[in-house]
Design a protein around this motif. Structure first.
Motif, PDB file in Angstrom:
ATOM      1  N   ASP A  53       3.296  -4.452 -12.170  1.00  0.00           N
ATOM      2  CA  ASP A  53       3.641  -5.053 -10.891  1.00  0.00           C
ATOM      3  C   ASP A  53       3.541  -6.569 -11.010  1.00  0.00           C
ATOM      4  N   LEU A  54       3.804  -7.249  -9.909  1.00  0.00           N
ATOM      5  CA  LEU A  54       3.684  -8.707  -9.848  1.00  0.00           C
ATOM      6  C   LEU A  54       2.589  -9.091  -8.852  1.00  0.00           C
ATOM      7  N   TYR A  55       1.598  -8.245  -8.746  1.00  0.00           N
ATOM      8  CA  TYR A  55       0.569  -8.400  -7.715  1.00  0.00           C
ATOM      9  C   TYR A  55      -0.211  -9.700  -7.863  1.00  0.00           C
ATOM     10  N   ARG A  56      -0.578 -10.058  -9.087  1.00  0.00           N
ATOM     11  CA  ARG A  56      -1.435 -11.226  -9.278  1.00  0.00           C
ATOM     12  C   ARG A  56      -0.745 -12.521  -8.853  1.00  0.00           C
ATOM     13  N   SER A  57       0.518 -12.689  -9.256  1.00  0.00           N
ATOM     14  CA  SER A  57       1.218 -13.912  -8.850  1.00  0.00           C
ATOM     15  C   SER A  57       1.511 -13.896  -7.352  1.00  0.00           C
ATOM     16  N   ARG A  58       1.807 -12.718  -6.803  1.00  0.00           N
ATOM     17  CA  ARG A  58       2.038 -12.631  -5.356  1.00  0.00           C
ATOM     18  C   ARG A  58       0.803 -13.078  -4.590  1.00  0.00           C
ATOM     19  N   GLN A  59      -0.347 -12.620  -5.021  1.00  0.00           N
ATOM     20  CA  GLN A  59      -1.579 -12.994  -4.341  1.00  0.00           C
ATOM     21  C   GLN A  59      -1.883 -14.478  -4.516  1.00  0.00           C
ATOM     22  N   ALA A  60      -1.616 -15.009  -5.704  1.00  0.00           N
ATOM     23  CA  ALA A  60      -1.854 -16.439  -5.938  1.00  0.00           C
ATOM     24  C   ALA A  60      -0.960 -17.285  -5.040  1.00  0.00           C
ATOM     25  N   PHE A  61       0.320 -16.921  -4.954  1.00  0.00           N
ATOM     26  CA  PHE A  61       1.247 -17.684  -4.115  1.00  0.00           C
ATOM     27  C   PHE A  61       0.819 -17.646  -2.652  1.00  0.00           C
ATOM     28  N   SER A  62       0.391 -16.470  -2.193  1.00  0.00           N
ATOM     29  CA  SER A  62       0.079 -16.288  -0.777  1.00  0.00           C
ATOM     30  C   SER A  62      -1.289 -16.849  -0.404  1.00  0.00           C
ATOM     31  N   ALA A  63      -2.268 -16.629  -1.268  1.00  0.00           N
ATOM     32  CA  ALA A  63      -3.637 -17.012  -0.924  1.00  0.00           C
ATOM     33  C   ALA A  63      -3.878 -18.509  -1.059  1.00  0.00           C
ATOM     34  N   THR A  64      -3.225 -19.139  -2.035  1.00  0.00           N
ATOM     35  CA  THR A  64      -3.491 -20.556  -2.296  1.00  0.00           C
ATOM     36  C   THR A  64      -2.450 -21.484  -1.696  1.00  0.00           C
ATOM     37  N   GLY A  65      -1.266 -20.944  -1.354  1.00  0.00           N
ATOM     38  CA  GLY A  65      -0.197 -21.791  -0.835  1.00  0.00           C
ATOM     39  C   GLY A  65       0.484 -22.618  -1.901  1.00  0.00           C
ATOM     40  N   ARG A 249      12.058  -6.684  -5.106  1.00  0.00           N
ATOM     41  CA  ARG A 249      12.060  -5.682  -4.030  1.00  0.00           C
ATOM     42  C   ARG A 249      11.177  -4.490  -4.384  1.00  0.00           C
ATOM     43  N   GLN A 250      11.336  -3.997  -5.606  1.00  0.00           N
ATOM     44  CA  GLN A 250      10.587  -2.803  -5.994  1.00  0.00           C
ATOM     45  C   GLN A 250       9.080  -3.057  -6.077  1.00  0.00           C
ATOM     46  N   THR A 251       8.697  -4.279  -6.378  1.00  0.00           N
ATOM     47  CA  THR A 251       7.268  -4.591  -6.492  1.00  0.00           C
ATOM     48  C   THR A 251       6.702  -5.202  -5.211  1.00  0.00           C
ATOM     49  N   LYS A 252       7.520  -5.225  -4.143  1.00  0.00           N
ATOM     50  CA  LYS A 252       7.088  -5.755  -2.840  1.00  0.00           C
ATOM     51  C   LYS A 252       6.525  -7.160  -3.016  1.00  0.00           C
ATOM     52  N   PHE A 253       7.395  -8.021  -3.506  1.00  0.00           N
ATOM     53  CA  PHE A 253       6.988  -9.359  -3.929  1.00  0.00           C
ATOM     54  C   PHE A 253       7.408 -10.386  -2.895  1.00  0.00           C
ATOM     55  N   SER A 254       6.561 -10.606  -1.901  1.00  0.00           N
ATOM     56  CA  SER A 254       6.821 -11.616  -0.874  1.00  0.00           C
ATOM     57  C   SER A 254       5.521 -11.906  -0.142  1.00  0.00           C
ATOM     58  N   SER A 255       5.504 -13.009   0.586  1.00  0.00           N
ATOM     59  CA  SER A 255       4.309 -13.335   1.361  1.00  0.00           C
ATOM     60  C   SER A 255       4.097 -12.321   2.476  1.00  0.00           C
ATOM     61  N   ALA A 256       5.192 -11.792   3.041  1.00  0.00           N
ATOM     62  CA  ALA A 256       5.062 -10.780   4.093  1.00  0.00           C
ATOM     63  C   ALA A 256       4.387  -9.529   3.555  1.00  0.00           C
ATOM     64  N   ASP A 257       4.766  -9.121   2.340  1.00  0.00           N
ATOM     65  CA  ASP A 257       4.127  -7.950   1.737  1.00  0.00           C
ATOM     66  C   ASP A 257       2.663  -8.224   1.435  1.00  0.00           C
TER      67      ASP A 257
END
Length: 418
Positions: A53-65, A249-257
């Motif tokens: 998945d792309l969970y780690r980068s998604r969280q970094a983008f969302s949590a840190t801005g 899309r398949q990895t739910k990669f967005s700030s909303a997700d």
């Protein structure tokens, strides 16, 4: 490159057509390029394979801005093609994130060069997300065997995950005429097959533009000419960007997700054993103090205007380790299992002779098929699969040269080791 949201959008809407600075542009239609039939295995094969998945980068983008994203590859990455489209998608998916983008594409270079320059050009930026593209250049520029393509790509992936365990990675396979024909005949090109071997081993998602294009051509949805050739036109780059969008899309990669807690899965990042213990996962440029130059060698910026052959401006102003007289010798101290040269090989490129640890002398050709009119950037691996440990390289300019070469010149951008 730090971009505000408006700056990101402006950047990503910049020109999508690049005046290619490469020496080979196979933009003519391949003999079977518009085939309307495909073997069943190809017709049904997915162009996108999501692994992990792309969970780690998604969280970094969302949590840190903030987000750091790097792209490494050849001219297809360097040009304003699929890369700005992906940048635009990221800006839309994470509208509150300030992105820093690194374009580490260098025309003509293969995965071996990528592995050796990774610490300097990519890892130094500490990306959260990395896009890799080397299938075409491992095929047409380097002509790598399956094992050599694995050695380069595994070097990139393993080094990235060793240095930055949380980095997410996506590999994209682009296509040239011969590779497209191979897919249409029911086989995977050697470079794509090798890169898929690495991707599966390290649980990396892949986007196979070659497969998608073959299927669209067979369905009458596009042609090789519309796609745009080896260096794709906007329509071809859009295919690649859309495949990456499918991974998003398949990895739910967005700030909303991220805010909703949606995630696909989060696999362990423990590194598996290497596929090839001699892969270039410790690839690096050697420091100048590792090199002892003898008579005939100099560390200087060549006077390019006085040397035959075209020259890419990205290398302007750089001093190189240079010798043009046969017999000139130097020594390099290094540790590891591999040693090589990242060179500019032009119309006068010569042959080097080398000995490692006072062993037998061997020869390596620097002149390339694309050297006739261009000072062509390439990595020549002199020796790999050495015993891991300290070594000493002796290198000299040979009296011999390729019959198509105008001289004996050796111009080294970097000495490389792994």
């Amino acid at each position: 490159m730090n971009l505000s949201r408006s700056g990101r959008i402006a950047c990503c809407l910049a020109a999508l057509v690049w005046s290619a600075v490469t020496c080979r542009c196979e933009d003519t239609q391949p003999a079977s390029g518009d085939s309307d039939t495909l073997p069943p295995a190809v017709a049904k094969a997915p162009a996108v394979t999501v692994r992990g998945d792309l969970y780690r980068s998604r969280q970094a983008f969302s949590a840190t801005g903030t987000g750091r994203v790097a792209f490494i590859g050849g001219s297809i990455t360097e040009m304003d093609g699929y890369r700005p489209m992906v940048m635009e998608s990221l800006a839309a998916r994470f509208p509150e994130t300030e992105f820093e983008f690194t374009n580490a594409g260098i025309s003509s270079t293969c995965s071996h060069t990528g592995a050796f320059r990774l610490p300097t050009d990519v890892l130094s930026a500490k990306p959260n997300l990395l896009f890799v593209e080397f299938a075409v250049n491992d095929d047409q520029d380097a002509g790598h065997s399956h094992d050599d393509a694995v050695r380069g790509m595994e070097g990139i992936i393993r080094a990235a995950r060793t240095s930055l365990p949380d980095v997410d990675i996506v590999i994209t396979h682009f296509v040239n005429p011969s590779m497209l024909q191979t897919v249409q005949e029911g086989e995977l090109p050697t470079s794509i097959r090798a890169h898929e071997t690495v991707a599966e081993h390290y649980d990396i998602s892949t986007c196979n533009v070659a497969m998608e294009l073959a299927q669209r051509i067979a369905a009458g949805k596009t042609t090789w000419a519309i796609y745009g050739g080896t260096h794709p036109k906007p329509a071809g780059n859009r295919i690649a960007a859309d495949l990456i969008e499918d991974v998003f899309r398949q990895t739910k990669f967005s700030s909303a997700d991220a805010k909703s807690g949606n995630r696909r899965r989060d696999l362990s990042r423990r590194l598996p054993p290497p596929i090839d213990p001699s892969s270039f996962d410790r690839g690096r440029f050697l420091a100048r103090d590792a090199i002892t130059m003898g008579p005939g060698w100099s560390y200087v910026e060549p006077s390019w205007k006085d040397i035959a052959g075209s020259f890419r401006e990205r290398f302007a102003g750089r001093p190189l380790t240079v010798a043009t007289v046969p017999g000139a010798e130097l020594e390099v101290a290094f540790s590891g299992t591999a040693i090589g040269l990242f060179v500019l090989a032009g119309p006068d490129a010569g042959v080097v002779e080398f000995s490692i640890d006072d062993g037998d002398w061997q020869a390596a050709e620097l002149f390339h098929g694309f050297s006739k009119g261009l000072h062509y950037p390439r990595t020549v691996v002199l020796k790999s699969a050495l015993d891991d440990g300290p070594h000493r390289l002796k290198l000299r300019v040979s009296k011999k040269k390729n019959e198509a070469s105008q001289g004996n010149a050796v111009r080294v951008l970097e000495f490389v080791a792994s």
